[in-house]
Structures are given as structure tokens and as C-alpha cells.
Design a protein around this motif. Structure first.
Motif, short mmCIF file in Angstrom:
data_model
loop_
_atom_site.label_atom_id
_atom_site.label_comp_id
_atom_site.label_asym_id
_atom_site.label_seq_id
_atom_site.Cartn_x
_atom_site.Cartn_y
_atom_site.Cartn_z
N THR A 83 82.53 51.24 33.83
CA THR A 83 82.84 51.68 35.20
C THR A 83 81.08 51.85 35.68
O THR A 83 80.23 52.42 35.08
CB THR A 83 83.23 52.55 36.16
N ASN A 84 80.60 52.07 37.24
CA ASN A 84 79.39 52.77 37.16
C ASN A 84 79.02 54.23 37.13
O ASN A 84 78.19 55.26 37.06
CB ASN A 84 78.56 51.96 38.41
N GLY A 85 80.77 54.94 36.71
CA GLY A 85 81.25 55.80 37.18
C GLY A 85 80.32 56.42 35.38
O GLY A 85 79.95 55.72 34.48
N PHE A 86 81.08 57.50 35.32
CA PHE A 86 80.83 58.57 33.57
C PHE A 86 83.02 57.58 32.48
O PHE A 86 83.42 57.96 33.70
CB PHE A 86 81.26 60.06 33.97
N ASP A 87 81.99 57.04 32.12
CA ASP A 87 83.35 57.25 31.33
C ASP A 87 82.91 56.99 29.62
O ASP A 87 82.04 56.81 28.79
CB ASP A 87 83.39 55.07 30.90
N LYS A 88 83.91 58.27 29.27
CA LYS A 88 83.26 59.41 27.95
C LYS A 88 83.71 57.98 27.17
O LYS A 88 83.62 57.77 25.33
CB LYS A 88 85.03 59.93 27.43
N ASN A 89 84.33 56.96 27.22
CA ASN A 89 84.47 55.56 26.29
C ASN A 89 83.20 54.78 25.92
O ASN A 89 83.12 53.88 25.15
CB ASN A 89 85.59 54.46 25.62
N TYR A 90 82.40 54.94 26.91
CA TYR A 90 81.23 53.74 26.79
C TYR A 90 79.54 54.76 26.94
O TYR A 90 78.86 54.42 26.27
CB TYR A 90 81.68 53.03 28.05
N ASP A 91 80.38 56.02 27.90
CA ASP A 91 78.71 56.35 28.07
C ASP A 91 78.52 58.31 27.06
O ASP A 91 79.44 58.75 26.85
CB ASP A 91 78.64 57.59 29.39
N GLY A 92 76.98 57.86 26.67
CA GLY A 92 76.44 59.01 25.54
C GLY A 92 75.94 59.68 25.86
O GLY A 92 74.57 59.18 26.25
N ALA A 93 76.17 61.06 26.12
CA ALA A 93 74.81 61.93 26.52
C ALA A 93 73.77 62.13 25.86
O ALA A 93 74.31 61.84 24.78
CB ALA A 93 75.39 63.61 27.34
N THR A 94 72.76 62.09 26.38
CA THR A 94 71.30 62.74 25.91
C THR A 94 72.00 63.98 24.29
O THR A 94 72.63 65.38 25.34
CB THR A 94 70.34 62.88 25.88
N PHE A 95 71.63 64.25 23.44
CA PHE A 95 71.61 65.12 23.13
C PHE A 95 70.21 66.13 22.62
O PHE A 95 69.75 66.87 22.46
CB PHE A 95 71.59 64.99 21.12
N ASP A 96 69.36 65.36 23.53
CA ASP A 96 67.61 65.95 23.84
C ASP A 96 67.21 67.33 22.42
O ASP A 96 66.63 67.86 22.18
CB ASP A 96 67.88 67.28 24.34
N GLY A 97 67.09 65.96 21.54
CA GLY A 97 66.87 66.98 20.13
C GLY A 97 65.56 66.70 19.33
O GLY A 97 65.27 67.30 18.43
N ASN A 98 65.03 66.14 20.17
CA ASN A 98 63.64 65.93 19.43
C ASN A 98 62.62 66.75 20.02
O ASN A 98 62.77 66.91 21.89
CB ASN A 98 62.96 64.02 19.95
N ILE A 99 61.18 67.42 20.04
CA ILE A 99 61.55 67.84 20.54
C ILE A 99 60.40 68.36 20.91
O ILE A 99 59.87 68.43 22.26
CB ILE A 99 60.52 69.32 19.50
N TYR A 100 59.60 66.75 21.44
CA TYR A 100 58.34 65.97 22.22
C TYR A 100 58.75 65.02 22.93
O TYR A 100 58.24 65.40 24.07
CB TYR A 100 57.24 65.38 21.03
N VAL A 101 59.87 64.17 23.30
CA VAL A 101 60.10 63.44 23.52
C VAL A 101 61.83 63.62 24.04
O VAL A 101 61.94 63.74 23.66
CB VAL A 101 58.97 62.12 24.08
N ASP A 102 62.03 63.72 25.65
CA ASP A 102 63.87 63.35 25.75
C ASP A 102 63.42 61.07 26.56
O ASP A 102 62.87 61.36 27.06
CB ASP A 102 65.01 63.01 26.00
N PHE A 103 63.99 60.57 26.29
CA PHE A 103 64.43 59.48 27.59
C PHE A 103 65.62 58.61 27.56
O PHE A 103 66.68 58.90 26.88
CB PHE A 103 63.78 58.08 26.42
N TYR A 104 65.68 58.94 29.04
CA TYR A 104 67.69 58.26 29.14
C TYR A 104 67.66 57.85 30.68
O TYR A 104 66.52 57.66 31.35
CB TYR A 104 68.14 59.54 29.24
N SER A 105 68.90 56.73 30.50
CA SER A 105 69.00 56.73 32.61
C SER A 105 69.78 57.66 32.84
O SER A 105 70.25 58.77 31.90
CB SER A 105 70.22 55.37 31.79
N VAL A 106 69.50 57.65 34.26
CA VAL A 106 70.02 58.69 35.12
C VAL A 106 71.44 58.45 35.75
O VAL A 106 71.18 56.90 36.42
CB VAL A 106 69.23 59.58 36.00
N ASN A 107 72.53 59.19 35.90
CA ASN A 107 73.67 58.60 36.68
C ASN A 107 74.19 60.04 36.77
O ASN A 107 74.86 60.37 36.97
CB ASN A 107 75.00 58.22 36.02
N ASN A 108 74.38 59.95 38.56
CA ASN A 108 74.67 61.35 39.51
C ASN A 108 74.36 62.62 38.92
O ASN A 108 75.06 63.73 38.61
CB ASN A 108 76.42 61.12 39.10
#
Length: 268
Positions: A71-96
Motif C-alpha cells: 500500500t502507499n502506507g507503511f507495510d512491514k512486509n515491503y518497507d525497509g527503514a533506513t539504518f543511516d549507518g553511513n557516516i557521510y551520506v544517507d539517501f531514502y524516500s520519505v513517507n509520512n
């Protein structure tokens, strides 16, 4: 195959695994022991992988996919949150306000869909967004990046998109889209035509003919914030004494109906 994996739980309890959960597939040839080819169920999937890089070696990849069951909401089986583990850069999509390295979106795919993109960088300078790969309908679909700071809509299928940024977190600058026209109704197009940004004797004037101005933000071409006025509450805003040298500036105007446009001016 003997693959390892991680599991996370939403609540305390016992986790049970059994062979009923096993999914076979024909792409298991990297292991040396031969075996029977598993059955694979065809899934309607349309995905695109985007890379954010710079010439110093910074790298982050994210994925947007249109898939059965999402769905266009949060789906635990499809959406993966960023871990923001790179100290230099992070890149992601934003939803709510949530940040996803992998975001599943609903079918059927429509080229009117837009996906806000965000990034974090500790490095100021030039960065490039490019398509790593695409499949399904997105392999042939036009794909664009909209830069709301500069007002540019760039065709990613024609080549990489390079932009200049300051260090920091930016969640409302970039948009992934599939048409090169500003989305909205005819009224939005009329509203855009009703916005006038001018400069004379280093006084910037913003006029809106049809809607009240909600917010005005001014950047230089490197993306540095020079001015921000929230809750303007007027159809005409004058900005005197802006501390800036003679240069090209980008004026971002948001109206009360949340329509946003960016105008370039020569400040002198």
C-alpha cells in the motif's frame, strides 16, 4: 542454501520456523551443491533503484517498488527503514515523515504518482543521482527528479542528475516523479501564473494574485538558506536588506493551498 538472515519482532514471544515458510527459486546457482529447481510464483513488480554518489566515493542506494500486496502506507512486509549507518551520506524516500531505503507502493502503477526523496550529508558540494536499474513497467517508463530548490525537473533516463548542496538534512528538496509537468489541477496552473517574484534596488517583492502566501524561502544556487519567512499571511511580501552579494537566487514560494513553486531571480 544455508543462507543466514536476521529477524526482528514487534512483540515478545516465541518464533517458530518450519519448511512451510521455505520459498524456492531458480536463482540459487551460486551454491555448489546441485538441487532441484524450486517453484516460483510470478509477482507483478515494477521497481527502480537510485544511487546517490559524489566524486569522492560517497555512495547510498535506495529502492521504490510497485508490488502486489503493498500500500502507499507503511507495510512491514515491503518497507525497509533506513539504518543511516553511513557516516557521510544517507539517501531514502520519505513517507509520512518516515525514511525508507526500500519503499513498497500500491498497484496499479500510475505515472501521476510522486515520491518525496530525502538525503543527509556531512559533505557540502556536488552530488549525483542516477538509475542503477529498473524492471517491470519502470524499465520503459520515463523517470524524473524534481529539484524544488532550483525548480529543475531532470530526465533520469537521459542522464545523471547533479546538484549542489550544503551539509545537513534535506527532506523536502527532491521528488521522484514520472512526468515532467508540475502536478495539480488547472487551478494550480493558474495559481502558478499568478505568482510574480521581482527584484529592484535589492528589494525582493513576491506577489500572489489568487492565494495568500504561506511561506517564502530564498536560497543561493549552492542550496544555502538565505531567508525564510513562515506564516506570511499576505498576498504581497517585500524583502528588503537581504544580506547577499550580486548573484542568481532561488525564491521558493508556498501558498495557503500548499502549492509550491520556485522562481529564479538576479539579485543586484
Amino acid at each position: 542454501a544455508g543462507q543466514s538472515f536476521f529477524a526482528s519482532a514487534a512483540t515478545d514471544g516465541t518464533v517458530q520456523f518450519n519448511n512451510g515458510m521455505r520459498e524456492g527459486g531458480p536463482e540459487n546457482g551460486q551454491f555448489f551443491k546441485p538441487g532441484k529447481t524450486g517453484k516460483e510464483t510470478a509477482t507483478d513488480t515494477h521497481r527502480i533503484w537510485l544511487n546517490l554518489t559524489n566524486d569522492k566515493g560517497a555512495f547510498k542506494q535506495m529502492l521504490v517498488g510497485y508490488v502486489d500486496g503493498a500500500t502507499n502506507g507503511f507495510d512491514k512486509n515491503y518497507d525497509g527503514a533506513t539504518f543511516d549507518g553511513n557516516i557521510y551520506v544517507d539517501f531514502y524516500s520519505v513517507n509520512n515523515q518516515d525514511k525508507f531505503t526500500i519503499q513498497g507502493r500500491s498497484l496499479p502503477f500510475a505515472d501521476t504518482d510522486v515520491v518525496p526523496l530525502g538525503y543527509r550529508t556531512t559533505i557540502a558540494g556536488d552530488f549525483t543521482i542516477s538509475i542503477d536499474q529498473a524492471d517491470g513497467d519502470l524499465a520503459s517508463q520515463a523517470v524524473y527528479i524534481e529539484d524544488k530548490t532550483t525548480g529543475v525537473i531532470h530526465d533520469l533516463k537521459a542522464g545523471k542528475f547533479t546538484f549542489t548542496t550544503a551539509a545537513g538534512n534535506f527532506n523536502d528538496r527532491l521528488v521522484l516523479r514520472y512526468t515532467n509537468k508540475t502536478l495539480g489541477t488547472g487551478d494550480f496552473e493558474d495559481t502558478e501564473n499568478g505568482i510574480l517574484v521581482s527584484v529592484k534596488n535589492k528589494v525582493i517583492k513576491v506577489n500572489s494574485a489568487r492565494q495568500t502566501i504561506k511561506e517564502v524561502t530564498i536560497f543561493d544556487v549552492s542550496g544555502k538558506l538565505l531567508y525564510n519567512k513562515k506564516k506570511a499571511g499576505t498576498t504581497e511580501l517585500q524583502i528588503p536588506n537581504l544580506q547577499a552579494a550580486n548573484q542568481v537566487l532561488l525564491v521558493k514560494v508556498t501558498l495557503d493551498n500548499n502549492y509550491t513553486t520556485a522562481k529564479k531571480i538576479i539579485f543586484q
